[in-house]
Enzyme design. Sequence first.
Site, PDB file in Angstrom:
ATOM      1  N   VAL A 281     123.352  30.099-142.016  1.00 57.73           N
ATOM      2  CA  VAL A 281     123.474  28.863-142.776  1.00 57.73           C
ATOM      3  C   VAL A 281     124.909  28.340-142.714  1.00 57.73           C
ATOM      4  O   VAL A 281     125.160  27.145-142.633  1.00 57.73           O
ATOM      5  CB  VAL A 281     123.030  29.081-144.236  1.00 57.73           C
ATOM      6  CG1 VAL A 281     123.294  27.827-145.062  1.00 57.73           C
ATOM      7  CG2 VAL A 281     121.559  29.451-144.280  1.00 57.73           C
ATOM      8  N   ALA A 282     125.892  29.263-142.751  1.00 55.54           N
ATOM      9  CA  ALA A 282     127.297  28.852-142.712  1.00 55.54           C
ATOM     10  C   ALA A 282     127.681  28.319-141.339  1.00 55.54           C
ATOM     11  O   ALA A 282     128.451  27.367-141.222  1.00 55.54           O
ATOM     12  CB  ALA A 282     128.189  30.043-143.071  1.00 55.54           C
ATOM     13  N   GLU A 286     124.096  22.297-141.231  1.00 55.01           N
ATOM     14  CA  GLU A 286     122.853  21.602-141.529  1.00 55.01           C
ATOM     15  C   GLU A 286     123.071  20.177-142.021  1.00 55.01           C
ATOM     16  O   GLU A 286     122.160  19.360-142.023  1.00 55.01           O
ATOM     17  CB  GLU A 286     122.033  22.368-142.570  1.00 55.01           C
ATOM     18  CG  GLU A 286     122.713  22.531-143.920  1.00 55.01           C
ATOM     19  CD  GLU A 286     123.586  23.770-143.961  1.00 55.01           C
ATOM     20  OE1 GLU A 286     124.019  24.133-145.051  1.00 55.01           O
ATOM     21  OE2 GLU A 286     123.831  24.365-142.903  1.00 55.01           O
ATOM     22  N   ASP A 328     123.076 -11.450-118.389  1.00 53.23           N
ATOM     23  CA  ASP A 328     122.451 -12.644-117.842  1.00 53.23           C
ATOM     24  C   ASP A 328     123.356 -13.835-118.133  1.00 53.23           C
ATOM     25  O   ASP A 328     124.206 -13.771-119.026  1.00 53.23           O
ATOM     26  CB  ASP A 328     121.077 -12.827-118.493  1.00 53.23           C
ATOM     27  CG  ASP A 328     120.295 -13.962-117.866  1.00 53.23           C
ATOM     28  OD1 ASP A 328     120.466 -14.202-116.665  1.00 53.23           O
ATOM     29  OD2 ASP A 328     119.508 -14.603-118.588  1.00 53.23           O
ATOM     30  N   ASP A 627     117.567 -12.436-121.824  1.00 52.69           N
ATOM     31  CA  ASP A 627     116.572 -13.047-122.689  1.00 52.69           C
ATOM     32  C   ASP A 627     115.256 -13.305-121.988  1.00 52.69           C
ATOM     33  O   ASP A 627     114.260 -13.581-122.636  1.00 52.69           O
ATOM     34  CB  ASP A 627     117.096 -14.364-123.275  1.00 52.69           C
ATOM     35  CG  ASP A 627     117.444 -15.390-122.192  1.00 52.69           C
ATOM     36  OD1 ASP A 627     117.401 -15.027-121.000  1.00 52.69           O
ATOM     37  OD2 ASP A 627     117.752 -16.542-122.559  1.00 52.69           O
ATOM     38  N   ASN A 723     128.087  23.888-148.336  1.00 59.47           N
ATOM     39  CA  ASN A 723     127.534  23.086-147.250  1.00 59.47           C
ATOM     40  C   ASN A 723     126.831  21.822-147.736  1.00 59.47           C
ATOM     41  O   ASN A 723     126.806  20.811-147.043  1.00 59.47           O
ATOM     42  CB  ASN A 723     126.555  23.923-146.425  1.00 59.47           C
ATOM     43  CG  ASN A 723     127.282  24.894-145.514  1.00 59.47           C
ATOM     44  OD1 ASN A 723     128.493  25.056-145.630  1.00 59.47           O
ATOM     45  ND2 ASN A 723     126.560  25.540-144.615  1.00 59.47           N
ATOM     46  N   ASP A 727     130.083  19.505-148.189  1.00 62.93           N
ATOM     47  CA  ASP A 727     129.795  18.877-146.903  1.00 62.93           C
ATOM     48  C   ASP A 727     128.806  17.735-147.047  1.00 62.93           C
ATOM     49  O   ASP A 727     128.353  17.182-146.049  1.00 62.93           O
ATOM     50  CB  ASP A 727     129.231  19.907-145.914  1.00 62.93           C
ATOM     51  CG  ASP A 727     130.287  20.905-145.474  1.00 62.93           C
ATOM     52  OD1 ASP A 727     131.452  20.714-145.856  1.00 62.93           O
ATOM     53  OD2 ASP A 727     129.942  21.869-144.778  1.00 62.93           O
TER      54      ASP A 727
END
Length: 886
Positions: A281-282, A286, A328, A627, A723, A727
Site C-alpha cells: 500500500v505504501a 493509490e 486544414d 472540419d 496516503n 496524499d
Amino acid sequence: MSAWYAMDAAETAERLRVDPAGGLSGAEAVRRREEHGANRLPEAPREPRWHAYLRQFQDLLIVTLIGAALVSFAVTREWETPAIIVLVVILNATIGFVQESRAEASLEALRKMLHTEATVLRGGAAMRLDAAELVPGDVVDLEAGDRVPADGRLVSSASLEVQESALTGEAEPSAKSAGAVVAPDAPLAERGSAVFMNTTVTRGHARMIVTATGASTEIGQIAGLLQQTKQAPTPLQRQIDTLGKTLALIALAVIAVVFVLGLLRGQPIGDLFTTAVSLAVATVPEGLPAVVAFTLAMGTARLARRGAIVKRLASVETLGSTSQICTDKTGTLTLNQMTAREVYLADRRFTVSGHGYAVEGRIRSTDDDPPDSQTLHVALVAMALCTDAVVRAADDVVGDPTELAMVVLAEKGGVDVAALRRRHPRIAEVPFDSDDKFMATFHEEDGRVRCFVKGAPDVLAARADRYLTAGGRRPFDAAAREDYAAANGELAEQGLRVLAVGVKDFPALPEEADLKAMLDGIVLMALVGIVDPARPEAAAAIEQCHRAGVQVRMITGDHAVTAAAIARELDIPGKAVTGAELDELSDEELARQLPDIGVVARVTPQHKIRIVRALQDNGAVVAMTGDGVNDAPALRRADIGVAMGVTGTEVSKEAATMILTDDNFATVVDAVREGRGIYANIVKFTRFQLSTAFGFVLTFLAASITGLAGGAPFTAVQILFVNLIMDGPPALSLGVDPAGPDVMSRPPRARDERILTTARLLRILLAGTTMAAGTLAVLALAPPPVAATMAFVTFVFFQIFNLVNVRNDLRSAFHRDTFSNRSTFVAIGVVLVLLAAMVEWKGLHAFFSVTNLTAGQWLTCAGVGSVILWLGELVKMILRRAGARP
C-alpha cells in the site's frame, strides 16, 4: 455503387423507378426505407454505461490494490485496511466515469446542432421531411442556402453552385448542371452532374433524384475509413502505464526482501504478511489515478470554458506534448467567408480592410491619393446589382461566397445594396454558366438600359473595347490590355481569385434579343481580388506555437497557390507541395522532406493519413485539426484529432478527440498551454507521492533490518491515513496549479520522455532518503511511550514541507507565486487539523495506534520535517547557478 453521375437524368430515373415530376408514392417510400434504413451516417456503437464504469478499474495500479485488499482480508480477517483500499478504488472509478459522462453529454448536444430538412416530392405533392426519411429514388428540390440531404443525380438545374469544401477541401463553390457529361472515372470534385450529402447550395436551384443515402453516400464511404484506423494510446496513458508497471515491480521486490529478512529472524508468517500488505500500500501510489483524473478533469473544465470539449480525459494532456500540428485551411485557419482584398481600377490600386461578411472596413488607395469616388462608385454599383447574394448581417447571409464578397465590398464603399436593388430592379439577365464564365444583368436607369457584367478577367477582356478611367472611357488598346493582364497576373500570384466587372449601355432592350450576342463591346471597369481570409487570431496563435517549439503545417484540398498565399500571411514556413507530388515520393523520402514542407495542397484523405503516419514514425506527437469529412480519417489517426464544432461535420466530430465549439484555431494554443500545465502538475504530484513511497520503503527496510519498532514502524491504518489524507486533498491541490509563465517558451518534451527522468528520480531518492533518515532518528531517539507517534507525525510534516518544495523545479519556495494556489494551503490546514485531532483526541488513539504529544514534541516533529524544505532550497540554488532548465 453505380456511377449515377455518369448516366443521364432519364436513365437514372428509369433505373430507380421514379417519375421526376411526381416522386415516389408514400407506400413505396416506406418499403424502400425498410430496405435501405434511415438516411443517417453510421455511428460507432455506443459503449454501455456499465462497461464504461467497469473500464475505470482496468488500470494496473487499481488491479494491484484490489488484489492486496482481497489477500489481506483472506489472511488477516481484518476489515479496516481492505475497506479503505476499496473506498479509494471506487472513488477513482467514479471520478473518471463522471468526467467522461459530462464530455459525452456535451457531444450529444453538438450532434443535435446538425439537423437537416428537405423539400421532397411524394405522391405528386411537395412536403418538408426530416432528411433521415429520404430513400433512394426520392425527388428533392434544392434552393440556395439548402444543405444537400443525400447524394443525388441532378434532373434539372439553373445557375447551380454547391460549396463542397467539407467534402473536397476546395474553398470555391463547384458549378453543377443537370446536363453535364461526366466520365465514370471522374474524381469527386469534377462530378458536375451530381450533388453530395452535407454540402451546401450557394447559388441557383435544382431538382435531384436521391441515388444514395446513409452509409452508401460519399461521406458514408469516407466514414468507413474510420473503422480501419486504430487510435493509439495517448502519451500520458503510456507514461502512466509504464509508471504503474515500474511501481508494481518495486513493490514486489520490497515485499520479497521484507519476507526474507523476517523469516531469517524467525518472525511469524502472519505478521510478515501484514507488513507486506502495508508495504504494498505504501509503495503503490493509490492516489495516482485519482489525482491524474482530477488534474485532467480540471483541465477539461477550463478548456470547456474557452470553447473546447474533450471526449477522453487523457487526451487533453496530449496537446501539451504536441510537436506537430497539421491543420486544414478552409474554415480552420480561414474564415470560410470570401473577402475582397484588392480592387484594380484603370491605373489605380485600392486595398480593402475588414474580414468576412461584416461590412465594417474601408477602401483605401495604395498611393495615398483620395480615391476617384465617381469611377469607384460605378464599379461598386455593378458589383451590387450583378449579384444574387443577400447580406442581412455578418452571420445571416445567403448566396455564393464570391458574390457575398462583392456585395460586402459595395457596402464598404457606401452603397446601400438593398435600396439600390429596389430602385433598379433586374429586367433581364444572362445567368452564370460554367462554359461562358460570366453573368450579366440588365437594369433601367435614366431612360436607358444599363447592363452590368461580371466574370473571368480573360473572358471580359475578350469582349471589351474600352475601359473606364477618371477621365472617361478610353480605348482598350494593346498597351491597356498589357497593363490589365499584368494586374490580373499580379493579383493571381497573391493567391487571390480575380473577377472582372464591366458595363454596357443600350437605348432599350429589344424583345426576344440574343442577350449574350449583345455583350460584345463592353467597358471594363475594375478587377477585384478575392480570398478566403485568414482568421485574425490565427496568426498570433501560430506565432505562439512557433515560440513553443510546435511546427504548424497546412494540409488542404485547395489549390497550392491559394494555400501558399494564406501560409505566407500566417507566417507558416516551408515550401508548398501537392498531393500528386507526394505520390511520387517513397515513405523514406517523404519523412526526409517533411520538415521543409509547410503546405500540402490538393490532398486526399489517404494523403493526410500518410503525412500523419510519417510524422509519428519520426517520433512526433501529432495533432490534426479539421472540419470536413475528408479530414476524419486523419483526425482518428493523429495522436489527438481536433474537430470544429460549428462548421464541422458529424463524421469529423465522431473521429476527433477534442471539439472546438467556437471553431477558433487560437483555442488549440490554449489547449497546448493547458496540456503542458497539466503534465507539469502531474509531474509535481508524482514527485510528491513517490518521495513518500520511497520514504516508506526505506523506513520499513531499515526497521526490518534493525528490528526497530518490531520491523513495522507504522500500522496499515497509519499508512493509509498518510496516503489518503496527506496524499489526498493536498496532492489534489497540485492539480489546480496554474501553468507557469514560461510554459509556452519551452520546446515540447520528447515523445518517449519518461515521467521519471534521471534528474527527477535523483531528487525523489534524495527526498525519500531524507524522510526515512529523519523518521528513523525520531523513532530511535524519542522517549519509548511516544516514539512511534512522534515518528508518524514527523513523517506527515515531511510531506507538508515537501508539498511546498515540489511546486516548482527551480524557483525558490519563498516566492510570491508560491501563494498563487490558495487551495494548497487550505488543504495543508485541513491536514494539520485532522492530524491534531487524531493525536490529541483519545477516542481515536486505539484505532490509529497513537498517543498524546506535548507542545515541545510537536515542535520537534515540525522542525525535523522542515529539513526537506531547506535541503530542497539548497538543491534549487545549485541548479539555478548551473543554468539548469525546468
